[in-house]
Design a protein around this motif. Sequence first.
Motif, mmCIF file in Angstrom:
data_model
loop_
_atom_site.group_PDB
_atom_site.id
_atom_site.type_symbol
_atom_site.label_atom_id
_atom_site.label_comp_id
_atom_site.label_asym_id
_atom_site.label_seq_id
_atom_site.Cartn_x
_atom_site.Cartn_y
_atom_site.Cartn_z
ATOM 1 N N SER A 2 -14.580 0.346 -6.446
ATOM 2 C CA SER A 2 -14.048 -1.204 -6.927
ATOM 3 C C SER A 2 -12.783 -1.007 -7.371
ATOM 4 O O SER A 2 -12.310 0.074 -7.893
ATOM 5 C CB SER A 2 -15.093 -1.787 -7.696
ATOM 6 O OG SER A 2 -15.362 -1.041 -8.794
ATOM 7 N N SER A 27 -5.151 1.065 -4.215
ATOM 8 C CA SER A 27 -6.101 0.400 -2.882
ATOM 9 C C SER A 27 -5.563 0.135 -1.612
ATOM 10 O O SER A 27 -4.045 0.251 -1.721
ATOM 11 C CB SER A 27 -6.510 -0.869 -3.702
ATOM 12 O OG SER A 27 -5.266 -1.686 -4.279
ATOM 13 N N GLN A 52 -8.762 -2.902 -0.731
ATOM 14 C CA GLN A 52 -10.264 -2.029 -0.991
ATOM 15 C C GLN A 52 -9.663 -0.870 -2.122
ATOM 16 O O GLN A 52 -8.766 -0.097 -1.631
ATOM 17 C CB GLN A 52 -10.861 -1.566 0.337
ATOM 18 C CG GLN A 52 -11.806 -0.451 0.070
ATOM 19 C CD GLN A 52 -12.888 -1.088 -0.744
ATOM 20 O OE1 GLN A 52 -13.721 -2.230 -0.316
ATOM 21 N NE2 GLN A 52 -13.451 -0.422 -1.862
ATOM 22 N N VAL A 93 -11.224 11.159 0.021
ATOM 23 C CA VAL A 93 -10.965 9.886 -0.403
ATOM 24 C C VAL A 93 -12.278 8.784 -0.476
ATOM 25 O O VAL A 93 -13.319 8.966 0.501
ATOM 26 C CB VAL A 93 -10.085 8.850 0.875
ATOM 27 C CG1 VAL A 93 -10.002 7.529 0.244
ATOM 28 C CG2 VAL A 93 -8.614 9.756 1.260
ATOM 29 N N HIS A 94 -12.455 8.390 -1.548
ATOM 30 C CA HIS A 94 -13.868 7.480 -1.875
ATOM 31 C C HIS A 94 -13.448 6.106 -2.107
ATOM 32 O O HIS A 94 -12.385 5.894 -2.817
ATOM 33 C CB HIS A 94 -14.565 7.917 -3.095
ATOM 34 C CG HIS A 94 -14.594 9.679 -3.122
ATOM 35 N ND1 HIS A 94 -15.479 10.016 -2.445
ATOM 36 C CD2 HIS A 94 -13.687 10.480 -3.842
ATOM 37 C CE1 HIS A 94 -15.188 11.346 -2.744
ATOM 38 N NE2 HIS A 94 -14.265 11.654 -3.464
ATOM 39 N N GLU A 95 -14.299 5.103 -1.465
ATOM 40 C CA GLU A 95 -14.040 3.757 -1.669
ATOM 41 C C GLU A 95 -14.797 3.445 -3.187
ATOM 42 O O GLU A 95 -15.788 3.780 -3.449
ATOM 43 C CB GLU A 95 -14.590 2.787 -0.749
ATOM 44 C CG GLU A 95 -14.030 2.878 0.730
ATOM 45 C CD GLU A 95 -14.196 1.846 1.659
ATOM 46 O OE1 GLU A 95 -15.264 0.894 1.255
ATOM 47 O OE2 GLU A 95 -13.500 1.687 2.572
ATOM 48 N N GLN A 141 -9.558 2.744 -3.996
ATOM 49 C CA GLN A 141 -9.902 3.788 -3.283
ATOM 50 C C GLN A 141 -9.504 5.000 -4.503
ATOM 51 O O GLN A 141 -8.824 4.910 -5.229
ATOM 52 C CB GLN A 141 -8.714 4.299 -1.972
ATOM 53 C CG GLN A 141 -8.698 3.186 -0.937
ATOM 54 C CD GLN A 141 -9.948 3.422 -0.120
ATOM 55 O OE1 GLN A 141 -10.454 4.281 -0.016
ATOM 56 N NE2 GLN A 141 -9.969 2.558 0.883
ATOM 57 N N ARG A 142 -10.535 6.011 -4.643
ATOM 58 C CA ARG A 142 -10.246 7.157 -5.311
ATOM 59 C C ARG A 142 -9.856 8.336 -4.325
ATOM 60 O O ARG A 142 -10.551 8.744 -3.650
ATOM 61 C CB ARG A 142 -11.437 7.390 -6.101
ATOM 62 C CG ARG A 142 -11.342 8.529 -7.079
ATOM 63 C CD ARG A 142 -12.698 8.829 -7.804
ATOM 64 N NE ARG A 142 -12.695 7.832 -8.845
ATOM 65 C CZ ARG A 142 -12.408 8.173 -10.199
ATOM 66 N NH1 ARG A 142 -11.925 9.504 -10.531
ATOM 67 N NH2 ARG A 142 -12.621 7.433 -11.223
ATOM 68 N N ASP A 149 0.591 -1.236 -0.006
ATOM 69 C CA ASP A 149 0.035 -0.059 -0.113
ATOM 70 C C ASP A 149 0.703 1.230 0.055
ATOM 71 O O ASP A 149 2.027 1.153 0.440
ATOM 72 C CB ASP A 149 -0.938 0.069 1.236
ATOM 73 C CG ASP A 149 -2.124 -0.829 1.043
ATOM 74 O OD1 ASP A 149 -2.202 -1.614 -0.111
ATOM 75 O OD2 ASP A 149 -2.736 -1.249 2.110
#
Lengths: 368, 482
Positions: free
Chosen positions: B458, B437, B441, B454-456, B443-444, B411
């Motif tokens: 796919s 990710s 998970q 930060v947004h989760e 992440q954007r 990460d």
Amino acid sequence: MFRIESDRARFREIVRGRVRQDLRKYLMTGELIGRAGNTAVSIPLPQIELPRFTFGENPKGKGGSGDGDGAESQDGEATEGDGVGGAGDQAGAHILEVDVDLDELAEMLGDELQLPNIEPRGVKELDSTGGRYNGVRRHGPDSLRHFRRSFKNALLRTIASGAYDPTAPRVVATRDDFRYRMRTACPEPDSSAVVFHMMDVSGSMGREQKEIVRIKAFWIDTWLRSQYKNLEVVYIVHDAVARVVDQHTFFHLRESGGTKISSAYELCLKQISERYRPEDWNIYPFHYSDGDNWSARDTELCVSMLRDEILPRVNQFCYGQVKSAHGSGQFKKDLDGALGTEDVLVTANINDRQDVPEAIRTFLGRGR
Amino acid sequence: MRLKTELPTALKYQAVIVESAARAAGLDFYDVVFEILDAADVNGVASYGGFPVRYPSWRFGMEFERLEKGRQWGLSKIYELVINNDPTYAYLVRSNSLLEQKLVMAHVYGHADFFKHNLWFAPTNRKMLDAMGHHSVRVRRYMDLVGRDMVEGFLDRCLSLDTLIDPYLPLREHSNPPENRSAYTPASERARRALDAMSFSIVEPPRGPDTSSTRDAKDALPTYDILGFIEKHGRLDGWQQDVLHVVRDEAYYFSPQRMTKIMNEGWASFWHSRLLTGGLLDASEILDFADCHSGATSCPPGQVNPYKIGIELFRAAEARGEDLFQLRAVHNDVSLVHKLVDEEFAMRVLRPIVVPPGPRAEGAPEPSWLELKHWLLHQLSWGGLPQIQLVDVNAEGEGELVLVHHHDGRDLLLARANETLLNLSELWKGPVHLLTSLEKQGQRVVARDGEVTVHEVSAPESDVAGEPEGPSVQDVERREVV
């Protein structure tokens, strides 16, 4: 010298900015105390790093496989060795120790708390040991010979006597031509000061109270040291009896027992009259206690000693009352009541570390 | 003040002897110029990445402070510095013993040979010493024009992004130069360009992102050369564009050194050892040599010492009858490790680094040799940096950049990544998105107007995030070999 010195100076400027920013924090913790040398204090700062995309473990949960610390490879070909391998290649929390001059630290303290400079009290003897070589005379030791002046004289004399030949210039200096540097005295006002730190070490003064005293004493010393060329510090501890101790003992002693504040004042007074004549010294007694004196009679004794003997001889007497679980804090009330009109007496309440900067300002803010 | 940097006669004499031994052994290099400096000055040069002059930056001052503390406390010591340049410059430390100087000289000739012949160094500027001087002058001039704080702030922002380059780009361009570029530019044209670069106007209007430039920009995608993209398509003032150019130029210059750290040091160590024990040492110097050499190649657990791994690789290759000179010419760290590390090597050299000595805890996992090899490759792939690609621009019409982090099982350090993204967004003067990710998970991460959200999501496609154990060796290879 390479240009690196100017980059280093710029870096130090940035560091000083950081220290200045964090000064309040340092004022409330003892972090700097163990790091002070004679002229500088070594302050640990997290290395100021440019952010880059790196691997690393985020605070919660575990990261990827392997130790992902992106070892910052050093640009260029630096061979670091000598048995420590590639020292300095681990990324992560680098701590960099930066030296800041105590004078500079005092200056920051002064700025932060808006402390006025101290005007030394009374007329002082002039110190004539200083001096500058800014004169010239005809006699002196060879080590002080002023070559340019000497040569000029010799040249003048040679030309004037017609012996000078520009095609074969030869100048011989004689005894009369020589000139020597001369020192002129620049008297500087003598500015010596003595600080008395007196601390109540009776059973009610706990670890935290001592820590507060320690922090205060450090900053007060730092400030006064920047104001006086020559500062002496005397540490006195007392419970029911008082004695002079060294710095280490002062900060580490754990005593228990009753409290008889007059014993400390008596000892302080003895020191003043024996070693620090008020005519020669600027005198700053500081006393820290939780304010629980043994008896009202002793408090009366203290008040009369202060009024008659101590206050007339000192620049300023400071009493800092550190709040403790057991202390009633009566002593400050008694002092304020009896001597509140005395200019030279300053008292302050210190409930916890948050109050330390304010108390320092109260003590030093009068420029005395 | 000029420093006295000329070698004393005794050392000049040694340099001639070592050089002829190096040439006799088959090493080939540009002329090597040795200069001798005091330890503090060597630290100064080291802080500048080996160069005597760089643009002004507090960062170099900080590095100097660190090196000086290390030297004063006796924690670390720099023996030598070499610059990849024609002629090759090398700095010796005045306080070193004669033996140390001999060792260092042999080591330097190894580096010099490597610089000249390793493929990855072929596109580097061999007049970098001059170029660094020019860069310094330019940056100083901008400081005079627009103020030090402005330039310093901008420079810091660029430097924070200086890993966002494509390490394979220079070699690609070097082997197939773009068609539309004539191989030869006449001197008059070069002079005109140089003059243009100097006589820029600081009131030059910033170029807006009109539609045609967006289309041009899209043609350049996807790219790893994010700095180059911004230099071309960003809305920057003249001086900003040039400062960015300086940073990018230097990043590309240093990039091969990052990619060949192990090989470079291994090659130089291999040769200093070979040359010195092959006749350059006096019998009385053998012990000191052994002490000094083993100090440089010691490898305590947990630390990857490129000297140690590198020299072991070349020795293993020699034992197998490989052509060492060919190996040093065509490989980088990743491909060499991939080619040479076998079970015997992994267990002998790598295991002691990963597995601390002493009694093992009951049930502690014992790494297999392949795991050890993968571990090392992991450290080395993409120069040990996260692989981040620019894939799209203006996808949502905000003029935003879209970056993808090709996740390899490790990460990103999110706090750092956020700050870096903010710098990028500031430089681009628009929003920047990063797809990565965290703990598997997707992440954007979006940096916009000085704030990060930060947004989760796919997991992004075209990504290896699905692989739990990181990339296989094939994956690494696919990415490393151009």
